[in-house]
Design an enzyme around this catalytic site. Structure first.
Site, PDB file in Angstrom:
ATOM      1  N   ASP A  20       0.879  -1.181   0.000  1.00 31.02           N
ATOM      2  CA  ASP A  20       0.000   0.000   0.000  1.00 31.02           C
ATOM      3  C   ASP A  20       0.907   1.219   0.000  1.00 31.02           C
ATOM      4  O   ASP A  20       2.092   1.127   0.331  1.00 31.02           O
ATOM      5  CB  ASP A  20      -0.910  -0.015   1.229  1.00 31.02           C
ATOM      6  CG  ASP A  20      -2.013   1.033   1.182  1.00 31.02           C
ATOM      7  OD1 ASP A  20      -2.146   1.723   0.151  1.00 31.02           O
ATOM      8  OD2 ASP A  20      -2.742   1.162   2.183  1.00 31.02           O
ATOM      9  N   SER A  21       0.338   2.358  -0.329  1.00 31.88           N
ATOM     10  CA  SER A  21       1.172   3.562  -0.335  1.00 31.88           C
ATOM     11  C   SER A  21       1.511   4.014   1.074  1.00 31.88           C
ATOM     12  O   SER A  21       2.563   4.608   1.303  1.00 31.88           O
ATOM     13  CB  SER A  21       0.470   4.696  -1.094  1.00 31.88           C
ATOM     14  OG  SER A  21      -0.750   5.045  -0.469  1.00 31.88           O
ATOM     15  N   GLY A  53      -4.055   7.554  -4.838  1.00 28.61           N
ATOM     16  CA  GLY A  53      -5.402   7.828  -5.342  1.00 28.61           C
ATOM     17  C   GLY A  53      -5.456   8.834  -6.464  1.00 28.61           C
ATOM     18  O   GLY A  53      -6.371   8.809  -7.295  1.00 28.61           O
ATOM     19  N   CYS A  83      -5.611  -1.970  -0.157  1.00 28.10           N
ATOM     20  CA  CYS A  83      -5.863  -0.622  -0.676  1.00 28.10           C
ATOM     21  C   CYS A  83      -6.881  -0.754  -1.791  1.00 28.10           C
ATOM     22  O   CYS A  83      -6.679  -1.528  -2.735  1.00 28.10           O
ATOM     23  CB  CYS A  83      -4.560  -0.016  -1.197  1.00 28.10           C
ATOM     24  SG  CYS A  83      -4.763   1.527  -2.127  1.00 28.10           S
ATOM     25  N   ASN A  84      -7.984  -0.013  -1.698  1.00 22.94           N
ATOM     26  CA  ASN A  84      -9.025  -0.098  -2.716  1.00 22.94           C
ATOM     27  C   ASN A  84      -8.521   0.363  -4.072  1.00 22.94           C
ATOM     28  O   ASN A  84      -8.753  -0.279  -5.098  1.00 22.94           O
ATOM     29  CB  ASN A  84     -10.238   0.731  -2.291  1.00 22.94           C
ATOM     30  CG  ASN A  84     -10.928   0.165  -1.066  1.00 22.94           C
ATOM     31  OD1 ASN A  84     -11.209  -1.031  -0.996  1.00 22.94           O
ATOM     32  ND2 ASN A  84     -11.201   1.006  -0.090  1.00 22.94           N
ATOM     33  N   THR A  85      -7.819   1.504  -4.101  1.00 22.77           N
ATOM     34  CA  THR A  85      -7.331   2.049  -5.369  1.00 22.77           C
ATOM     35  C   THR A  85      -6.377   1.085  -6.054  1.00 22.77           C
ATOM     36  O   THR A  85      -6.488   0.821  -7.253  1.00 22.77           O
ATOM     37  CB  THR A  85      -6.625   3.397  -5.128  1.00 22.77           C
ATOM     38  OG1 THR A  85      -7.572   4.335  -4.597  1.00 22.77           O
ATOM     39  CG2 THR A  85      -6.047   3.946  -6.419  1.00 22.77           C
ATOM     40  N   CYS A 190     -12.546   3.414   2.839  1.00 15.55           N
ATOM     41  CA  CYS A 190     -11.124   3.686   2.651  1.00 15.55           C
ATOM     42  C   CYS A 190     -10.391   2.937   3.750  1.00 15.55           C
ATOM     43  O   CYS A 190     -10.817   2.970   4.920  1.00 15.55           O
ATOM     44  CB  CYS A 190     -10.844   5.186   2.737  1.00 15.55           C
ATOM     45  SG  CYS A 190      -9.086   5.627   2.800  1.00 15.55           S
ATOM     46  N   THR A 191      -9.300   2.271   3.410  1.00 10.37           N
ATOM     47  CA  THR A 191      -8.624   1.426   4.401  1.00 10.37           C
ATOM     48  C   THR A 191      -7.945   2.226   5.504  1.00 10.37           C
ATOM     49  O   THR A 191      -7.544   1.648   6.523  1.00 10.37           O
ATOM     50  CB  THR A 191      -7.601   0.510   3.713  1.00 10.37           C
ATOM     51  OG1 THR A 191      -6.690   1.295   2.931  1.00 10.37           O
ATOM     52  CG2 THR A 191      -8.306  -0.493   2.805  1.00 10.37           C
ATOM     53  N   HIS A 192      -7.821   3.539   5.333  1.00  7.75           N
ATOM     54  CA  HIS A 192      -7.306   4.381   6.419  1.00  7.75           C
ATOM     55  C   HIS A 192      -8.338   4.564   7.545  1.00  7.75           C
ATOM     56  O   HIS A 192      -7.964   4.736   8.707  1.00  7.75           O
ATOM     57  CB  HIS A 192      -6.940   5.776   5.902  1.00  7.75           C
ATOM     58  CG  HIS A 192      -5.644   5.853   5.166  1.00  7.75           C
ATOM     59  ND1 HIS A 192      -5.476   5.342   3.911  1.00  7.75           N
ATOM     60  CD2 HIS A 192      -4.448   6.414   5.511  1.00  7.75           C
ATOM     61  CE1 HIS A 192      -4.234   5.582   3.503  1.00  7.75           C
ATOM     62  NE2 HIS A 192      -3.590   6.209   4.465  1.00  7.75           N
TER      63      HIS A 192
END
Length: 295
Positions: A20-21, A53, A83-85, A190-192
């Protein structure tokens, strides 16, 4: 457990990479660490390229594939994309490259379980995701007409990424203000967001929060043929920052699950974000699990 002094369980050599970023991987990493502390975790973040994103799809694919190749070179037995994106853009080419030899597990917002209640629910997400065909398609697939409401949350992911308490409070309050009064559930799209689910729950009293981190962790273990063993002896946790090993960022350590991962021990259920504490996986659910051939 029978209370005896038997040696803790350990399965040597299992290594799981998360890509993930930034900090959106922490809830899933926490669940994996809770369920199988004996699996070595490689946390591959991309501070030099974040946020993903706003990047073109082809750029994201290249970034994820580069990280996955590094993960494989480090011995990854499975690759998780929390991460969805990144999942939307890179999961297909990533699976084409790594499977069937190595499981690849992506992330989908928990719209299906929220819709299953039959009651109105909101979907908190970034502005881009809220307006995306991807989210609209998921809602159309699983929810009844008019059941779901998109709730864009400008600035919330950025505030969580920097662990800015004031900005988090402002963004959560704004999101709560956009959430219809009749909803009984909110999907954390959002995973955050699970990292601040305490604040979200406080802003939406009586509303159930839905998140997919536990399910993603459970699916990863199933793909590897592993049952939960929370009492196993902990293996290592490594952090890779845009290709180079380093410490877990200070902002990550500001969250209980991040601090626990940085410490390298077990992650208790009490340290996971509240939205992902539900017992979504159990030993019974793994009764049919089979390991990936050759792994």
């Amino acid at each position: 457990m029978d209370g005896s002094s038997a040696a803790p369980l350990r399965l040597p050599g299992v290594r799981i990479a998360l890509i993930d970023s930034g900090l959106g991987m922490l809830p899933t990493a926490g669940w994996l660490r809770h369920l199988r502390p004996d699996a070595h975790l490689d946390l591959l973040m991309d501070p030099a390229g974040m946020p993903w994103g706003s990047r073109p799809g082809a750029w994201i694919v290249d970034r994820v594939l580069d990280a996955a190749r590094l993960a494989v070179a480090r011995g990854a037995d499975a690759v998780v994309v929390p991460c969805n994106t990144a999942s939307v853009n890179a999961l297909v080419p990533l699976r084409a490259e790594l499977e069937p030899g190595r499981p690849v597990v992506g992330t989908v917002p928990a719209i299906k379980p929220a819709a299953a209640s039959g009651a109105p629910f909101g979907v908190w997400a970034t502005e881009a995701t809220s307006a995306s065909a991807y989210q609209a398609d998921l809602v159309a697939l699983f929810a009844a007409p008019g059941q779901a409401t998109a709730v864009p949350c400008p600035g919330l992911a950025r505030a969580v990424e920097s662990a800015d308490r004031d900005a988090i409070a402002d963004a959560v309050a704004a999101g709560a203000g956009r959430t219809p009064d009749d909803v009984t559930g909110v999907v954390l799209g959002c995973t955050h967001y699970p990292l601040v689910s305490d604040a979200i729950a406080a802003a939406l009293p009586g509303v159930r929060l839905f998140d997919s981190a536990g399910a993603v962790a459970g699916q990863t273990l199933r793909r590897l043929g592993l049952a939960p063993r929370p009492d196993a002896e902990p293996a290592g946790v490594s952090v890779v920052l845009s290709g180079d090993e380093g410490p877990l960022p200070a902002a990550a350590r500001a969250y209980p699950v991040g601090a626990a991962l940085a410490a390298g021990g077990r992650v208790g259920i009490d340290l996971l974000p509240p939205a992902v504490r539900e017992p979504v996986v159990s030993n019974e659910s793994f009764s049919g699990a089979r390991p990936v051939p050759g792994r």
